[in-house]
Write an enzyme that holds these catalytic residues in place. Structure first.
Site, PDB file in Angstrom:
ATOM      1  CG  HIS A  15      -0.387   0.358   2.514  1.00  0.00           C
ATOM      2  ND1 HIS A  15      -1.139   0.747   3.597  1.00  0.00           N
ATOM      3  CD2 HIS A  15       0.902   0.369   2.953  1.00  0.00           C
ATOM      4  CE1 HIS A  15      -0.356   0.989   4.626  1.00  0.00           C
ATOM      5  NE2 HIS A  15       0.879   0.753   4.279  1.00  0.00           N
ATOM      6  CB  CYS A  24       3.676   5.645   5.259  1.00  0.00           C
ATOM      7  SG  CYS A  24       4.464   4.714   6.589  1.00  0.00           S
ATOM      8  CG  HIS A  28       5.328   0.850   2.588  1.00  0.00           C
ATOM      9  ND1 HIS A  28       4.690   2.037   2.314  1.00  0.00           N
ATOM     10  CD2 HIS A  28       4.804   0.400   3.746  1.00  0.00           C
ATOM     11  CE1 HIS A  28       3.826   2.299   3.282  1.00  0.00           C
ATOM     12  NE2 HIS A  28       3.867   1.317   4.157  1.00  0.00           N
ATOM     13  CG  HIS A  30       2.746  -3.032   6.337  1.00  0.00           C
ATOM     14  ND1 HIS A  30       3.656  -2.549   7.250  1.00  0.00           N
ATOM     15  CD2 HIS A  30       2.218  -1.953   5.726  1.00  0.00           C
ATOM     16  CE1 HIS A  30       3.673  -1.229   7.191  1.00  0.00           C
ATOM     17  NE2 HIS A  30       2.805  -0.835   6.265  1.00  0.00           N
ATOM     18  CG  HIS A  68       0.967 -12.267  -1.917  1.00  0.00           C
ATOM     19  ND1 HIS A  68       0.734 -12.968  -0.752  1.00  0.00           N
ATOM     20  CD2 HIS A  68       2.303 -12.314  -2.123  1.00  0.00           C
ATOM     21  CE1 HIS A  68       1.871 -13.426  -0.293  1.00  0.00           C
ATOM     22  NE2 HIS A  68       2.849 -13.029  -1.094  1.00  0.00           N
ATOM     23  CD  GLU A 108       0.321  -0.108   8.747  1.00  0.00           C
ATOM     24  OE1 GLU A 108      -0.648   0.139   8.021  1.00  0.00           O
ATOM     25  OE2 GLU A 108       1.014   0.776   9.281  1.00  0.00           O
TER      26      GLU A 108
HETATM   27 ZN    ZN Z   1       2.438   0.952   5.529  1.00  0.00          ZN
END
Ligand code: ZN
Length: 119
Positions: A15, A24, A28, A30, A68, A108
């Site tokens: 995201h 952010c 990137h 998570h 994914h 997260e």
């Molecule tokens: Zn993030």
């Protein structure tokens, strides 16, 4: 007596945050951890809910849709809070009538989570 039943799941997703001044805002990923808690009374099968039933619901309604994936394609500005709200929307009408959704917790990172409590 009501008993709480809790199960955890993992999914990986990418995201970026919208209108955000910081790293952010860059694309990137998570590995999210999702915790779902329901409560209810013990039924004739001596369970509140079969863990397998809870697993199947959450995997079908949430994990299979987010794992994914690029979250911005699915959820507007997918902060942990917005993703958690989306997960609640996916689950709230799909739980067996014998249980109440108690909370949804979305990590997260290993040290950061948001929680929607339905109590
Ligand atoms: Zn993030």
């Amino acid at each position: 007596m009501r008993i709480k039943v809790y199960k955890e799941f993992n999914f990986s997703a990418a995201h970026k945050l919208v209108d955000y001044n910081g790293e952010c805002a860059n694309l990137h990923g998570h590995t999210y951890k999702l915790g779902v808690a329901v409560s209810g009374s013990v039924g004739e099968n001596s369970m509140v809910i079969d863990f397998k039933v809870l697993k199947n619901i959450v995997e079908e309604r949430v994990v299979s849709k987010l794992d994914h994936k690029y979250l911005n394609d699915i959820i507007h500005n997918p902060t942990a809070e917005r993703v958690c709200e989306w997960i609640l929307d996916e689950l709230k009408d799909y739980m067996p009538e014998s249980v109440n959704l108690e909370f949804i917790r979305l990590w997260e990172s290993e040290t950061s989570y948001v929680e929607i409590s339905l109590k």
